[in-house]
Design a protein around this motif. Structure first.
Motif, PDB file in Angstrom:
ATOM      1  N   ARG A   1     -72.439  62.880  28.141  1.00 42.19           N
ATOM      2  CA  ARG A   1     -73.679  63.396  28.729  1.00 42.19           C
ATOM      3  C   ARG A   1     -73.781  62.999  30.205  1.00 42.19           C
ATOM      4  O   ARG A   1     -74.239  63.788  31.034  1.00 42.19           O
ATOM      5  N   ALA A   2     -73.366  61.792  30.531  1.00 42.50           N
ATOM      6  CA  ALA A   2     -73.428  61.336  31.921  1.00 42.50           C
ATOM      7  C   ALA A   2     -72.522  62.174  32.804  1.00 42.50           C
ATOM      8  O   ALA A   2     -72.897  62.571  33.916  1.00 42.50           O
ATOM      9  N   CYS A   3     -71.328  62.477  32.306  1.00 42.13           N
ATOM     10  CA  CYS A   3     -70.391  63.296  33.071  1.00 42.13           C
ATOM     11  C   CYS A   3     -70.928  64.708  33.245  1.00 42.13           C
ATOM     12  O   CYS A   3     -70.866  65.278  34.341  1.00 42.13           O
ATOM     13  N   ALA A   4     -71.467  65.273  32.185  1.00 40.54           N
ATOM     14  CA  ALA A   4     -71.993  66.636  32.257  1.00 40.54           C
ATOM     15  C   ALA A   4     -73.175  66.724  33.216  1.00 40.54           C
ATOM     16  O   ALA A   4     -73.331  67.708  33.937  1.00 40.54           O
ATOM     17  N   THR A   5     -74.006  65.684  33.241  1.00 39.31           N
ATOM     18  CA  THR A   5     -75.195  65.697  34.095  1.00 39.31           C
ATOM     19  C   THR A   5     -74.852  65.463  35.558  1.00 39.31           C
ATOM     20  O   THR A   5     -75.412  66.103  36.447  1.00 39.31           O
ATOM     21  N   SER A   6     -73.919  64.569  35.812  1.00 41.47           N
ATOM     22  CA  SER A   6     -73.601  64.170  37.193  1.00 41.47           C
ATOM     23  C   SER A   6     -72.486  64.990  37.817  1.00 41.47           C
ATOM     24  O   SER A   6     -72.258  64.893  39.028  1.00 41.47           O
ATOM     25  N   GLY A   7     -71.776  65.782  37.002  1.00 40.42           N
ATOM     26  CA  GLY A   7     -70.635  66.508  37.529  1.00 40.42           C
ATOM     27  C   GLY A   7     -69.399  65.648  37.649  1.00 40.42           C
ATOM     28  O   GLY A   7     -68.370  66.090  38.161  1.00 40.42           O
ATOM     29  N   CYS A   8     -69.479  64.404  37.215  1.00 38.73           N
ATOM     30  CA  CYS A   8     -68.348  63.472  37.198  1.00 38.73           C
ATOM     31  C   CYS A   8     -67.809  63.142  38.584  1.00 38.73           C
ATOM     32  O   CYS A   8     -66.661  62.706  38.710  1.00 38.73           O
ATOM     33  N   THR A   9     -68.569  63.347  39.625  1.00 43.01           N
ATOM     34  CA  THR A   9     -68.120  62.928  40.951  1.00 43.01           C
ATOM     35  C   THR A   9     -68.201  61.413  41.049  1.00 43.01           C
ATOM     36  O   THR A   9     -68.980  60.761  40.349  1.00 43.01           O
ATOM     37  N   GLY A  10     -67.397  60.828  41.940  1.00 37.39           N
ATOM     38  CA  GLY A  10     -67.342  59.380  42.068  1.00 37.39           C
ATOM     39  C   GLY A  10     -68.682  58.723  42.352  1.00 37.39           C
ATOM     40  O   GLY A  10     -69.117  57.828  41.612  1.00 37.39           O
ATOM     41  N   PRO A  11     -69.380  59.117  43.429  1.00 35.87           N
ATOM     42  CA  PRO A  11     -70.678  58.484  43.721  1.00 35.87           C
ATOM     43  C   PRO A  11     -71.699  58.668  42.607  1.00 35.87           C
ATOM     44  O   PRO A  11     -72.440  57.737  42.284  1.00 35.87           O
ATOM     45  N   ALA A  12     -71.741  59.866  42.004  1.00 41.58           N
ATOM     46  CA  ALA A  12     -72.727  60.112  40.958  1.00 41.58           C
ATOM     47  C   ALA A  12     -72.467  59.237  39.739  1.00 41.58           C
ATOM     48  O   ALA A  12     -73.394  58.643  39.174  1.00 41.58           O
ATOM     49  N   MET A  13     -71.216  59.118  39.322  1.00 42.72           N
ATOM     50  CA  MET A  13     -70.908  58.283  38.160  1.00 42.72           C
ATOM     51  C   MET A  13     -71.118  56.806  38.474  1.00 42.72           C
ATOM     52  O   MET A  13     -71.460  56.020  37.586  1.00 42.72           O
ATOM     53  N   THR A  14     -70.933  56.416  39.723  1.00 42.11           N
ATOM     54  CA  THR A  14     -71.207  55.028  40.113  1.00 42.11           C
ATOM     55  C   THR A  14     -72.689  54.723  39.993  1.00 42.11           C
ATOM     56  O   THR A  14     -73.086  53.664  39.486  1.00 42.11           O
TER      57      THR A  14
ATOM     58  N   SER B   1     -64.459  57.472  34.554  1.00 38.33           N
ATOM     59  CA  SER B   1     -64.650  56.157  33.945  1.00 38.33           C
ATOM     60  C   SER B   1     -64.502  55.030  34.960  1.00 38.33           C
ATOM     61  O   SER B   1     -65.203  54.016  34.875  1.00 38.33           O
ATOM     62  N   ASP B   2     -63.596  55.188  35.926  1.00 34.68           N
ATOM     63  CA  ASP B   2     -63.420  54.143  36.939  1.00 34.68           C
ATOM     64  C   ASP B   2     -64.686  53.989  37.782  1.00 34.68           C
ATOM     65  O   ASP B   2     -65.113  52.873  38.090  1.00 34.68           O
ATOM     66  N   ALA B   3     -65.283  55.116  38.163  1.00 38.78           N
ATOM     67  CA  ALA B   3     -66.517  55.060  38.944  1.00 38.78           C
ATOM     68  C   ALA B   3     -67.656  54.485  38.108  1.00 38.78           C
ATOM     69  O   ALA B   3     -68.471  53.698  38.609  1.00 38.78           O
ATOM     70  N   LEU B   4     -67.716  54.867  36.837  1.00 39.76           N
ATOM     71  CA  LEU B   4     -68.742  54.319  35.949  1.00 39.76           C
ATOM     72  C   LEU B   4     -68.595  52.810  35.836  1.00 39.76           C
ATOM     73  O   LEU B   4     -69.584  52.069  35.901  1.00 39.76           O
ATOM     74  N   ALA B   5     -67.357  52.343  35.673  1.00 46.58           N
ATOM     75  CA  ALA B   5     -67.108  50.904  35.564  1.00 46.58           C
ATOM     76  C   ALA B   5     -67.474  50.179  36.853  1.00 46.58           C
ATOM     77  O   ALA B   5     -67.980  49.051  36.816  1.00 46.58           O
ATOM     78  N   THR B   6     -67.229  50.814  37.994  1.00 46.60           N
ATOM     79  CA  THR B   6     -67.594  50.200  39.269  1.00 46.60           C
ATOM     80  C   THR B   6     -69.099  49.988  39.361  1.00 46.60           C
ATOM     81  O   THR B   6     -69.576  48.919  39.761  1.00 46.60           O
ATOM     82  N   GLY B   7     -69.862  50.996  38.977  1.00 50.38           N
ATOM     83  CA  GLY B   7     -71.314  50.864  38.999  1.00 50.38           C
ATOM     84  C   GLY B   7     -71.804  49.794  38.046  1.00 50.38           C
ATOM     85  O   GLY B   7     -72.695  48.998  38.378  1.00 50.38           O
ATOM     86  N   ILE B   8     -71.227  49.739  36.848  1.00 49.45           N
ATOM     87  CA  ILE B   8     -71.630  48.739  35.858  1.00 49.45           C
ATOM     88  C   ILE B   8     -71.322  47.333  36.365  1.00 49.45           C
ATOM     89  O   ILE B   8     -72.149  46.414  36.267  1.00 49.45           O
TER      90      ILE B   8
ATOM     91  N   PHE C   1     -63.816  69.617  31.722  1.00 51.27           N
ATOM     92  CA  PHE C   1     -64.804  69.402  30.666  1.00 51.27           C
ATOM     93  C   PHE C   1     -65.303  67.963  30.707  1.00 51.27           C
ATOM     94  O   PHE C   1     -64.627  67.079  31.241  1.00 51.27           O
ATOM     95  N   PRO C   2     -66.472  67.705  30.126  1.00 48.01           N
ATOM     96  CA  PRO C   2     -67.025  66.355  30.211  1.00 48.01           C
ATOM     97  C   PRO C   2     -66.350  65.324  29.322  1.00 48.01           C
ATOM     98  O   PRO C   2     -66.684  64.148  29.398  1.00 48.01           O
ATOM     99  N   SER C   3     -65.410  65.727  28.478  1.00 47.53           N
ATOM    100  CA  SER C   3     -64.706  64.755  27.646  1.00 47.53           C
ATOM    101  C   SER C   3     -63.340  65.313  27.270  1.00 47.53           C
ATOM    102  O   SER C   3     -63.116  66.529  27.275  1.00 47.53           O
TER     103      SER C   3
END
Length: 357
Positions: free
Chosen positions: A60-73, A136-143, A266-268
């Protein structure tokens, strides 16, 4: 004027006056009390939701944010920081909230806390094991940097609380709340400065105008990207749920091969595999004319459509299939290489190889 505090009938100093005489006594204590509660909540959330909950959230996070680096961060940062930044003032001002406000706070805080605790590594696990899929790398960076911000904020609050207690000064709750918020927000800036871009645009996924692989030089003549996947296939329903499409066209120097690649995001990874499995055998890209060979494949969260034919669109002879598919494979490998950060060239096999060995 007599500054002696009033006493009760039994001669004792009222409780409020005693606390005022020792300001800062309880400062930060309520925050430390969060840790046992968070530990227990982490165990419960991991058992109840676990991997399925994480997969659902990341998709859902990928679909909402478009999976771009800053957005996933930012998503990763909010995932950890937002529950904490809401819990801090919620507990600090608990005594001032009326029952409806307390109930409303729980309705907001609890779901956010559950989502955040899903991505807190436990004993024997790491963050890399909890995040997966595109961005996932950007998500992990934000976390990660949200966690650093919380640690810095808590440490700063405890230090200031001790100083305030020693100086017999009152530490305002508003100031303590702003201290923790400021530390977390500062770490968001650090996270955004460190995140690497996710190659979901043509400029990132197809950065080279010309590349050489296995002795063959391919030149990109066109490239574009678009939200969604309209126009990729005649039946757009086959790609339901797609987020973005990256397309490019290449020509070769040792033959008249023309390769057109359409990569649908795709988001997954599971959704990409499902869409690939549902494609008919005779699927063909829209807008690609002439006699072509089309190969469909999956790479991570991408479904790749690679079509190749002669520059003049003439019928493909059986003897030409090997080197035409070789050109197509080089383009697909190059795209995948930029996705994973490791460029490799295919090896000739099964009759597929360069026209000029």
């Amino acid at each position: 004027m007599d500054a002696t505090p009033e006493r009760d009938g039994d001669g004792t100093v009222p409780r409020s006056t005693t606390d005022a005489a020792r300001p800062g006594r309880h400062a930060g204590h309520w925050l430390v009390g969060l840790f046992p509660l968070a530990f227990l909540g982490h165990l419960v959330v991991q058992v109840v939701f676990g991997a399925e909950g994480r997969a659902w959230f990341q998709e859902r996070a990928c679909a909402t944010s478009g999976c771009t680096g800053p957005a996933m961060t930012v998503v990763g940062w909010l995932l950890i920081a937002l529950p904490f930044l809401l819990v801090v003032p919620y507990i600090a001002y608990w005594s001032r909230l009326n029952p409806p406000a307390r109930a409303a706070g729980l309705v907001v805080v609890v779901p956010l806390a559950v989502a955040g605790l899903l991505f807190v590594p436990g004993r024997g696990s790491s963050l890399d094991e909890l995040v997966d899929g595109p961005g996932s790398d950007a998500l992990a960076t934000g976390i990660t940097w949200a966690g650093v911000g919380i640690a810095v904020g808590v440490l700063a609050l405890l230090v200031v609380s001790v100083i305030a207690a020693r100086r017999r000064a009152v530490l305002p709750k508003l100031w303590s709340t702003l201290t923790t918020i400021g530390a977390c927000v500062a770490m968001l800036g650090v996270a955004l400065g460190r995140v690497a871009p996710v190659p979901v645009t043509a400029a990132q996924a197809l950065p080279e105008r010309t590349f050489t692989a296995a002795g063959d030089t391919l030149t990109r003549t066109a490239a574009r990207d678009q939200p969604g996947c309209a126009g990729v296939l005649p039946d757009e329903g086959l790609l339901d749920g797609c987020l973005r499409t990256v397309e490019g066209t290449w020509t070769t120097d040792d033959s008249d091969a023309v390769v057109h690649l359409a990569a649908v995001f795709f988001p997954s990874e599971s959704m990409a595999r499902d869409r690939r499995a549902g494609l008919p055998d005779d699927v063909a890209q829209t807008g690609v004319t002439g006699d072509v060979l089309t190969v469909e494949s999956v790479s991570g969260s991408w479904v790749l459509f690679s079509s190749v034919g002669h520059a003049d669109g003439r019928t493909i002879a059986e003897a030409d299939r090997g080197w035409l598919l070789w050109s197509s494979g080089q383009v697909a490998y190059r795209f995948i290489g930029h996705q994973v950060g490791f460029l490799v060239a295919p090896s000739p096999k099964n009759g597929i190889g360069p026209r000029t060995p």
